[in-house]
Design a protein around this motif. Sequence first.
Motif, PDB file in Angstrom:
ATOM      1  N   ASP A  20      -2.132   2.869   2.441  1.00  0.00           N
ATOM      2  CA  ASP A  20      -0.663   2.883   2.437  1.00  0.00           C
ATOM      3  C   ASP A  20      -0.093   2.109   1.252  1.00  0.00           C
ATOM      4  OD1 ASP A  20      -0.629   4.391   4.735  1.00  0.00           O
ATOM      5  OD2 ASP A  20      -0.288   2.682   6.060  1.00  0.00           O
ATOM      6  N   SER A  21      -0.647   0.931   1.011  1.00  0.00           N
ATOM      7  CA  SER A  21      -0.192   0.115  -0.119  1.00  0.00           C
ATOM      8  C   SER A  21      -0.500   0.802  -1.440  1.00  0.00           C
ATOM      9  CB  SER A  21      -0.849  -1.267  -0.085  1.00  0.00           C
ATOM     10  OG  SER A  21      -0.482  -1.958   1.082  1.00  0.00           O
ATOM     11  N   CYS A  22      -1.629   1.478  -1.493  1.00  0.00           N
ATOM     12  CA  CYS A  22      -2.009   2.187  -2.714  1.00  0.00           C
ATOM     13  C   CYS A  22      -1.013   3.299  -3.021  1.00  0.00           C
ATOM     14  CB  CYS A  22      -3.414   2.752  -2.560  1.00  0.00           C
ATOM     15  SG  CYS A  22      -4.045   3.519  -4.053  1.00  0.00           S
ATOM     16  N   LEU A  23      -0.636   4.046  -1.992  1.00  0.00           N
ATOM     17  CA  LEU A  23       0.355   5.110  -2.196  1.00  0.00           C
ATOM     18  C   LEU A  23       1.687   4.553  -2.676  1.00  0.00           C
ATOM     19  CD1 LEU A  23      -0.270   7.542   0.788  1.00  0.00           C
ATOM     20  CD2 LEU A  23      -0.488   8.042  -1.648  1.00  0.00           C
ATOM     21  N   LYS A  24       2.101   3.439  -2.097  1.00  0.00           N
ATOM     22  CA  LYS A  24       3.351   2.806  -2.530  1.00  0.00           C
ATOM     23  C   LYS A  24       3.258   2.352  -3.976  1.00  0.00           C
ATOM     24  CE  LYS A  24       4.742   1.171   2.022  1.00  0.00           C
ATOM     25  NZ  LYS A  24       4.910   0.003   2.887  1.00  0.00           N
ATOM     26  N   LEU A  25       2.100   1.799  -4.340  1.00  0.00           N
ATOM     27  CA  LEU A  25       1.900   1.311  -5.699  1.00  0.00           C
ATOM     28  C   LEU A  25       1.907   2.465  -6.707  1.00  0.00           C
ATOM     29  CD1 LEU A  25       1.229  -1.236  -7.414  1.00  0.00           C
ATOM     30  CD2 LEU A  25      -1.168  -0.641  -7.101  1.00  0.00           C
ATOM     31  N   GLY A  27       3.328   5.405  -6.268  1.00  0.00           N
ATOM     32  CA  GLY A  27       4.672   5.975  -6.282  1.00  0.00           C
ATOM     33  C   GLY A  27       4.694   7.426  -6.701  1.00  0.00           C
ATOM     34  N   LYS A  28       5.726   7.791  -7.455  1.00  0.00           N
ATOM     35  CA  LYS A  28       5.900   9.180  -7.881  1.00  0.00           C
ATOM     36  C   LYS A  28       4.850   9.606  -8.898  1.00  0.00           C
ATOM     37  CE  LYS A  28      10.828   9.322  -6.959  1.00  0.00           C
ATOM     38  NZ  LYS A  28      12.171   9.499  -7.513  1.00  0.00           N
ATOM     39  N   SER A  30       1.703   9.440  -8.467  1.00  0.00           N
ATOM     40  CA  SER A  30       0.455   9.836  -7.810  1.00  0.00           C
ATOM     41  C   SER A  30       0.245  11.343  -7.929  1.00  0.00           C
ATOM     42  CB  SER A  30       0.480   9.429  -6.335  1.00  0.00           C
ATOM     43  OG  SER A  30       1.522  10.088  -5.653  1.00  0.00           O
ATOM     44  N   ARG A  35      -2.326  11.748  -3.097  1.00  0.00           N
ATOM     45  CA  ARG A  35      -1.443  11.765  -1.922  1.00  0.00           C
ATOM     46  C   ARG A  35      -2.148  12.373  -0.719  1.00  0.00           C
ATOM     47  NH1 ARG A  35       2.060  13.368  -5.954  1.00  0.00           N
ATOM     48  NH2 ARG A  35       1.996  15.530  -5.252  1.00  0.00           N
ATOM     49  N   GLY A  39      -3.091   9.744   2.006  1.00  0.00           N
ATOM     50  CA  GLY A  39      -2.172   9.991   3.100  1.00  0.00           C
ATOM     51  C   GLY A  39      -2.856  10.380   4.398  1.00  0.00           C
TER      52      GLY A  39
END
Length: 63
Positions: A20-25, A27-28, A30, A35, A39
């Motif tokens: 989850d933190s990786c996806l936030k880091l 961001g767009k 990715s 994802r 995800g």
Amino acid sequence: METEPQTACFDQIILAIDADSCLKLLGKGSTFMERRVLGNVKYLYDVTITHNDLAYMRKVRVG
């Protein structure tokens, strides 16, 4: 005692964080595959007790 900030440059980095933190880091920026893979990580919130016998857990002195 204050020291001056130092910087270092690296070609690559290994970042050990949850999906989850990786996806936030990322961001767009990715990719579709990032994802999709990150995800789909499923988290299980459980508590596991391996052993609860205090006598067993005490250190044994050898020698």
